[in-house]
Design a protein around this motif. Structure first.
Motif, PDB file in Angstrom:
ATOM      1  N   VAL A 152       1.684   5.608  11.104  1.00 39.05           N
ATOM      2  CA  VAL A 152       0.233   6.711  11.582  1.00 39.05           C
ATOM      3  C   VAL A 152      -1.134   6.098  10.589  1.00 39.05           C
ATOM      4  CG1 VAL A 152       2.078   8.060  13.040  1.00 39.05           C
ATOM      5  CG2 VAL A 152       1.354   8.963  10.949  1.00 39.05           C
ATOM      6  N   ALA A 153       0.016   5.728   9.334  1.00 41.50           N
ATOM      7  CA  ALA A 153      -1.286   5.642   8.181  1.00 41.50           C
ATOM      8  C   ALA A 153      -2.800   4.562   8.651  1.00 41.50           C
ATOM      9  CB  ALA A 153      -0.398   5.023   7.093  1.00 41.50           C
ATOM     10  N   ALA A 182      -9.526   6.349  11.589  1.00 44.97           N
ATOM     11  CA  ALA A 182     -10.557   7.558  11.500  1.00 44.97           C
ATOM     12  C   ALA A 182     -10.824   8.202  10.374  1.00 44.97           C
ATOM     13  CB  ALA A 182      -9.005   8.589  12.387  1.00 44.97           C
ATOM     14  N   PHE A 183     -10.506   7.932   9.340  1.00 39.66           N
ATOM     15  CA  PHE A 183     -11.481   8.928   8.545  1.00 39.66           C
ATOM     16  C   PHE A 183     -11.592   8.048   7.429  1.00 39.66           C
ATOM     17  CE2 PHE A 183      -7.897  12.043  10.457  1.00 39.66           C
ATOM     18  CZ  PHE A 183      -8.405  12.952  10.326  1.00 39.66           C
ATOM     19  N   GLY A 184     -11.863   6.413   6.871  1.00 39.39           N
ATOM     20  CA  GLY A 184     -11.517   6.094   6.218  1.00 39.39           C
ATOM     21  C   GLY A 184     -11.015   5.328   4.778  1.00 39.39           C
ATOM     22  N   PHE A 185     -11.437   4.845   4.347  1.00 39.09           N
ATOM     23  CA  PHE A 185     -11.156   4.619   2.773  1.00 39.09           C
ATOM     24  C   PHE A 185     -10.885   5.391   2.407  1.00 39.09           C
ATOM     25  CE2 PHE A 185     -12.305   0.573   5.312  1.00 39.09           C
ATOM     26  CZ  PHE A 185     -10.792  -0.203   5.497  1.00 39.09           C
ATOM     27  N   ILE A 230      -3.961  14.070   4.024  1.00 37.70           N
ATOM     28  CA  ILE A 230      -3.372  14.096   5.317  1.00 37.70           C
ATOM     29  C   ILE A 230      -1.971  13.964   5.548  1.00 37.70           C
ATOM     30  CG2 ILE A 230      -3.121  13.673   7.932  1.00 37.70           C
ATOM     31  CD1 ILE A 230      -6.437  13.228   7.465  1.00 37.70           C
ATOM     32  N   ILE A 231      -1.366  12.306   5.167  1.00 41.97           N
ATOM     33  CA  ILE A 231       0.489  11.711   5.225  1.00 41.97           C
ATOM     34  C   ILE A 231       1.065  12.854   4.324  1.00 41.97           C
ATOM     35  CG2 ILE A 231       1.834   9.781   4.205  1.00 41.97           C
ATOM     36  CD1 ILE A 231      -1.327   8.048   4.931  1.00 41.97           C
ATOM     37  N   THR A 232       0.101  12.587   2.807  1.00 39.04           N
ATOM     38  CA  THR A 232       1.393  14.050   1.919  1.00 39.04           C
ATOM     39  C   THR A 232       1.337  14.874   2.749  1.00 39.04           C
ATOM     40  OG1 THR A 232      -0.145  12.235  -0.040  1.00 39.04           O
ATOM     41  CG2 THR A 232       1.037  15.185  -0.328  1.00 39.04           C
ATOM     42  N   GLY A 233       0.065  15.494   3.031  1.00 34.89           N
ATOM     43  CA  GLY A 233       0.511  17.113   3.859  1.00 34.89           C
ATOM     44  C   GLY A 233       1.356  17.565   4.921  1.00 34.89           C
ATOM     45  N   ALA A 243      -4.476   1.412   3.162  1.00 33.81           N
ATOM     46  CA  ALA A 243      -5.755   0.702   2.435  1.00 33.81           C
ATOM     47  C   ALA A 243      -7.002   0.852   2.217  1.00 33.81           C
ATOM     48  CB  ALA A 243      -6.129  -0.295   3.837  1.00 33.81           C
ATOM     49  N   GLY A 244      -7.185   0.701   0.683  1.00 36.05           N
ATOM     50  CA  GLY A 244      -8.299   0.859   0.422  1.00 36.05           C
ATOM     51  C   GLY A 244      -7.727   1.738  -0.899  1.00 36.05           C
ATOM     52  N   SER A 245      -6.345   2.388  -1.414  1.00 39.12           N
ATOM     53  CA  SER A 245      -6.160   2.792  -2.439  1.00 39.12           C
ATOM     54  C   SER A 245      -6.190   1.696  -4.223  1.00 39.12           C
ATOM     55  CB  SER A 245      -4.177   2.883  -2.792  1.00 39.12           C
ATOM     56  OG  SER A 245      -4.285   4.031  -1.739  1.00 39.12           O
ATOM     57  N   THR A 246      -6.881   2.199  -5.023  1.00 40.68           N
ATOM     58  CA  THR A 246      -7.471   1.724  -5.711  1.00 40.68           C
ATOM     59  C   THR A 246      -6.224   2.302  -7.621  1.00 40.68           C
ATOM     60  OG1 THR A 246      -9.220   3.061  -6.286  1.00 40.68           O
ATOM     61  CG2 THR A 246      -9.522   0.281  -5.396  1.00 40.68           C
TER      62      THR A 246
END
Length: 270
Positions: free
Chosen positions: A122-123, A129-132, A139-142, A214-217
């Motif tokens: 679902v990532a 839904a929530f952008g980068f 949300i994933i961690t929670g 996506a979008g992790s820096t």
């Protein structure tokens, strides 16, 4: 053993600390680490494309500590925020399910479905839904931390003996009084049992979020992904080592807090 017994060995007592310095306590761990280091060195010689030499991993850590510290702080921040989000939602729902049977029948099946759903799947939808930004990672961690806290807390809140409940009801104690003075204290050992699970798990959740959203820096998950794509095995394993140390440190921290808060409970006795 009574908490006030001066002959006891409570956590933090000098005699307890001295007992932990005995070779019988630390020597088995040292031997195990030496064995693992030997097996790693053997594997690095046999499978150099899979395991780098330990000295290369150590050189990567000591050669650029700021890189790992910067990414570790980013991952730790995501883990803490996601854990806080999951804990707040799970605790509120646990209280509602323990007080209202119809809420329990409605929430628990959905919670089970969420628990068995692969969060990685679902990532991408969360990113859409929530952008980068940080929201998908939190949300994933929670979500990863949510289910153990919900189940343990709900079980603890319902673990009060019926005879004790009857005593409170006989003196016309209100629902809030029963919850605060009776159910919550009985639930605390269960809550800390869940926290011992989800504190290290929150780090895993943050890494999964960094690698799948996506979008992790920043973050150690991103460092592992980038290093893997460039075949930099020492960086990969150095990042994993930092993650392992973070998980151990978080577990020790929650254990210390548990021993202070639940010093009256049998589970914290040495």
């Amino acid at each position: 053993m009574h908490p006030g017994d001066p002959s006891g060995m409570r956590f933090g007592h000098p005699r307890s600390l001295l007992a932990r310095l005995r070779p019988a306590v630390w020597l088995p761990l040292v031997v195990m680490l030496a064995v693992l280091a030997g097996l790693w060195s053997w594997g690095a010689r046999r499978l150099p494309y899979l395991l780098p030499p330990l000295r290369d991993v150590g050189s990567s850590l000591t050669g650029n500590p700021g890189y790992y510290l910067h990414n570790a702080l980013a991952t730790l921040g995501e883990a803490a925020a996601g854990l806080g989000l999951g804990f707040a939602a799970a605790f509120v729902l646990a209280v509602l399910t323990s007080e209202l049977p119809f809420v329990r029948r409605a929430v628990m099946p959905v919670a089970v479905v969420l628990n068995v759903t692969p969060v990685v799947a679902v990532a991408p939808a969360l990113v859409v839904a929530f952008g980068f930004g940080p929201a998908p990672k939190l949300i994933i961690t929670g979500l990863i931390c949510f289910f153990p806290i919900l189940i343990n807390t709900a079980t603890g809140l319902r673990s009060v003996p019926q005879e004790v409940l009857h005593v409170y009801r006989s003196i016309d104690a209100g629902r809030v009084e029963v919850l605060w003075h009776l159910r919550v204290p009985y639930a605390l050992p269960y809550v800390f049992a869940a926290l011992r699970i989800v504190f290290p798990l929150s780090v895993i959740g943050a890494v999964v979020a960094e690698m799948s959203a996506a979008g992790s820096t920043r973050g150690l998950g991103t460092a592992v992904s980038v290093a893997s794509s460039m075949n930099q095995l020492p960086v990969v394993y150095a990042s994993i080592a930092v993650l392992a140390l973070m998980g151990v440190a978080l577990l020790l921290a929650v254990t210390l807090v548990e021993r202070r808060v639940l010093h009256w409970h049998d589970s914290t006795k040495d």
